[in-house]
Design a protein around this motif. Structure first.
Motif, PDB file in Angstrom:
ATOM      1  N   ASN A  57      16.300  -0.102  -1.640  1.00  0.00           N
ATOM      2  CA  ASN A  57      16.625  -1.353  -2.564  1.00  0.00           C
ATOM      3  C   ASN A  57      16.187  -1.857  -2.636  1.00  0.00           C
ATOM      4  OD1 ASN A  57      18.272  -1.991  -5.512  1.00  0.00           O
ATOM      5  ND2 ASN A  57      18.952  -3.431  -3.849  1.00  0.00           N
TER       6      ASN A  57
ATOM      7  N   GLU B 164      12.834  -7.139 -10.030  1.00  0.00           N
ATOM      8  CA  GLU B 164      11.721  -7.253 -10.737  1.00  0.00           C
ATOM      9  C   GLU B 164      10.300  -6.495  -9.759  1.00  0.00           C
ATOM     10  OE1 GLU B 164      14.512  -9.256 -12.917  1.00  0.00           O
ATOM     11  OE2 GLU B 164      13.487  -9.961 -11.045  1.00  0.00           O
TER      12      GLU B 164
ATOM     13  N   GLY C  51      10.069  -4.485  -7.231  1.00  0.00           N
ATOM     14  CA  GLY C  51      10.214  -3.516  -6.675  1.00  0.00           C
ATOM     15  C   GLY C  51       9.132  -2.512  -7.163  1.00  0.00           C
ATOM     16  N   GLN C  52       8.434  -2.795  -8.844  1.00  0.00           N
ATOM     17  CA  GLN C  52       7.613  -2.218  -9.464  1.00  0.00           C
ATOM     18  C   GLN C  52       5.929  -2.543  -8.649  1.00  0.00           C
ATOM     19  OE1 GLN C  52       5.995  -3.679 -13.001  1.00  0.00           O
ATOM     20  NE2 GLN C  52       7.140  -5.965 -12.360  1.00  0.00           N
ATOM     21  N   TYR C  53       6.085  -3.656  -7.831  1.00  0.00           N
ATOM     22  CA  TYR C  53       5.018  -3.526  -6.804  1.00  0.00           C
ATOM     23  C   TYR C  53       4.892  -3.321  -5.228  1.00  0.00           C
ATOM     24  CZ  TYR C  53       4.068  -6.752 -10.950  1.00  0.00           C
ATOM     25  OH  TYR C  53       3.560  -7.697 -11.860  1.00  0.00           O
TER      26      TYR C  53
ATOM     27  N   ASN D  46       4.958  -0.513  -3.195  1.00  0.00           N
ATOM     28  CA  ASN D  46       4.283   0.936  -2.705  1.00  0.00           C
ATOM     29  C   ASN D  46       5.117   1.311  -1.166  1.00  0.00           C
ATOM     30  OD1 ASN D  46       2.819   1.243  -5.066  1.00  0.00           O
ATOM     31  ND2 ASN D  46       2.722  -0.329  -4.880  1.00  0.00           N
TER      32      ASN D  46
ATOM     33  N   ASP E 114       1.328  -4.206  -4.052  1.00  0.00           N
ATOM     34  CA  ASP E 114       0.577  -4.290  -4.939  1.00  0.00           C
ATOM     35  C   ASP E 114      -0.178  -5.745  -5.127  1.00  0.00           C
ATOM     36  OD1 ASP E 114      -1.315  -3.900  -6.854  1.00  0.00           O
ATOM     37  OD2 ASP E 114      -0.439  -2.058  -7.553  1.00  0.00           O
TER      38      ASP E 114
ATOM     39  N   GLU F 183      -1.784  -6.875  -7.697  1.00  0.00           N
ATOM     40  CA  GLU F 183      -1.533  -6.973  -8.739  1.00  0.00           C
ATOM     41  C   GLU F 183      -0.029  -8.522  -8.599  1.00  0.00           C
ATOM     42  OE1 GLU F 183      -1.536  -4.359 -11.621  1.00  0.00           O
ATOM     43  OE2 GLU F 183      -3.551  -3.833 -11.020  1.00  0.00           O
ATOM     44  N   PHE F 184       0.832  -8.009  -7.992  1.00  0.00           N
ATOM     45  CA  PHE F 184       1.695  -8.758  -7.642  1.00  0.00           C
ATOM     46  C   PHE F 184       1.381 -10.478  -7.861  1.00  0.00           C
ATOM     47  CE2 PHE F 184       4.507 -11.645  -4.255  1.00  0.00           C
ATOM     48  CZ  PHE F 184       5.626 -11.262  -4.959  1.00  0.00           C
TER      49      PHE F 184
ATOM     50  N   ASP G  56       0.757 -11.498 -11.874  1.00  0.00           N
ATOM     51  CA  ASP G  56       2.216 -11.139 -12.543  1.00  0.00           C
ATOM     52  C   ASP G  56       3.060 -12.879 -12.321  1.00  0.00           C
ATOM     53  OD1 ASP G  56       4.275 -11.387 -13.980  1.00  0.00           O
ATOM     54  OD2 ASP G  56       4.621  -9.159 -13.089  1.00  0.00           O
TER      55      ASP G  56
END
Length: 102
Positions: free
Chosen positions: A28, A33, A35-37, A39, A66, A68-69, A72
């Motif tokens: 977890n 939000e 979590g998508q970053y 890896n 990532d 890109e974090f 955002d």
């Protein structure tokens, strides 16, 4: 952890019983939000783990956030990401369905 750089973390697990345990782990990420970053490159959670009676082990996770974090705007105030695991005993003969597959 600097976004874009790899990192290595270890989780400690102990089997306090007198019997071997084979288990699987689920993870977890908090905040959700972020979590998508997150890896994972290599993780103990990709495979079942066997812990012998009274055995204690360090289990590695090789990962990166990532880059890109940082771009955002929803992540602008996030300065802490928590990765946690829950270890479940695997039941022999039980197969878990893969999401999205029949």
């Amino acid at each position: 952890v600097v976004p874009g750089e790899t990192a290595l973390a270890f989780y400690k697990a102990k089997n306090p019983t007198d019997k071997p345990v084979i288990g699987i782990s689920t993870y977890n990420v908090i905040p959700f939000e972020a979590g998508q970053y997150f890896n994972k490159i290599q993780c103990f959670c990709f495979e079942e783990q066997r812990l012998n009676p009274q055995e204690e082990v360090d289990m590695p996770v090789f990962f990166y956030i990532d880059p890109e974090f940082v771009e955002d705007p929803k992540m602008a105030k996030v300065d802490l990401i928590t990765l946690s695991y829950t270890f479940f005993e695997a039941k022999e003969g039980q197969k878990l369905p893969l999401p999205g597959y029949q």
